[in-house]
Design an enzyme around this catalytic site. Structure first.
Site, PDB file in Angstrom:
ATOM      1  N   GLY A   1      62.307 -25.581  74.134  1.00 31.50           N
ATOM      2  CA  GLY A   1      63.038 -24.621  74.975  1.00 31.50           C
ATOM      3  C   GLY A   1      64.532 -25.035  75.052  1.00 31.50           C
TER       4      GLY A   1
ATOM      5  N   GLU B   1      64.395 -35.226  71.889  1.00 34.95           N
ATOM      6  CA  GLU B   1      64.412 -33.895  71.615  1.00 34.95           C
ATOM      7  C   GLU B   1      65.447 -33.749  70.188  1.00 34.95           C
ATOM      8  OE1 GLU B   1      63.588 -31.319  75.597  1.00 34.95           O
ATOM      9  OE2 GLU B   1      65.579 -31.762  75.136  1.00 34.95           O
TER      10      GLU B   1
END
Ligand code: 5RP
Length: 225
Positions: A84, A105
């Site tokens: 996301g 991430e």
């Protein structure tokens, strides 16, 4: 469509991109949870994949769904990473790290051939910066980095949990959330933050996104450059 329905829709769509034999990166956050759950269903139905996650939470979720989740050391190259974002701006530039996992991430995204971002339409913006930009900082350097970010006009604030305790990342660092307001030149801002000793990583993801899947009332739209 509610925001939760949009997250579920786009999570399912991203799970359809995964093919047998792929090495897949699992993102972090509520939209990624939808993706991981949809992928878990496909694994239960016989899909054979190996995964690496960008947070302990996503790692454990994948394992709980019967997925083969290993470390990046065991699987250092990935075909696809799905995650996301907090904001998607021009040229598919992102702000990430609202869930505190920006460092892992960015590492997992950089290990993947394709980085597909899954968002609902509220996340797409003309100019980045309304969402506070997370900056991950080595513990010892906190006062120094805080002052330097303030000098740049980025208004840093130490992240806390809702119970008042200080937030620590999976890598045991602090996060300073910077109320930038707008970030008209993301490359410049990224370079300024990177230049501060003690900064581990920042939440600007520039030139990394392959495609964004945006869920809204008209279904899922693909954004590519
Ligand atoms: C976590 C992230 C998330 O991907 C981002 O915060 C979006 O989260 P959500 O899907 O819950 O809105 O960067 O560090």
């Amino acid at each position: 469509m509610t925001q939760d329905e949009a997250k579920a829709l786009v999570g399912r769509r991203a799970a359809e991109l995964v093919k047998d034999g792929m090495r897949v990166g699992l993102g972090t956050g509520t939209t990624s949870v939808m993706f991981i759950k949809a992928l878990g269903e496909r694994v239960r139905a016989g899909l054979k994949i190996r995964c690496v996650a960008s947070s302990d939470a996503s790692h454990n979720l994948g394992l709980s769904l019967g997925m083969d989740v290993v470390t990046l050391a065991e699987l250092p190259e990935l075909d696809l990473y799905v995650d996301g974002a907090d904001e998607v701006g021009p040229e598919l530039a992102l702000i990430k790290g609202g869930g505190g996992a920006l460092l892992r991430e960015k590492i997992v995204a950089s290990a993947a051939d394709r980085f597909v971002v899954v968002v609902d339409s509220t996340k797409v913006v003309r100019v980045l910066g309304r969402f506070p930009l997370p900056v991950e900082v080595v513990k010892m350097a906190l006062p120094l980095v805080e002052r330097k970010l303030s000098d740049l006009g980025l208004r840093p604030k130490l992240r806390h949990h809702s119970d008042g305790s200080v937030y620590m990342t999976d890598e045991d660092n602090f996060i300073l959330d910077c109320a930038c307001g707008t970030i008209p030149e993301p490359e410049e801002t990224a370079a300024e933050i990177r230049g501060i000793v003690g900064v581990v990583e920042h939440g600007l993801f520039l030139g990394m996104t392959s495609m964004v899947l945006v869920a809204g009332d008209d279904g899922v739209t693909e954004l590519t450059e």
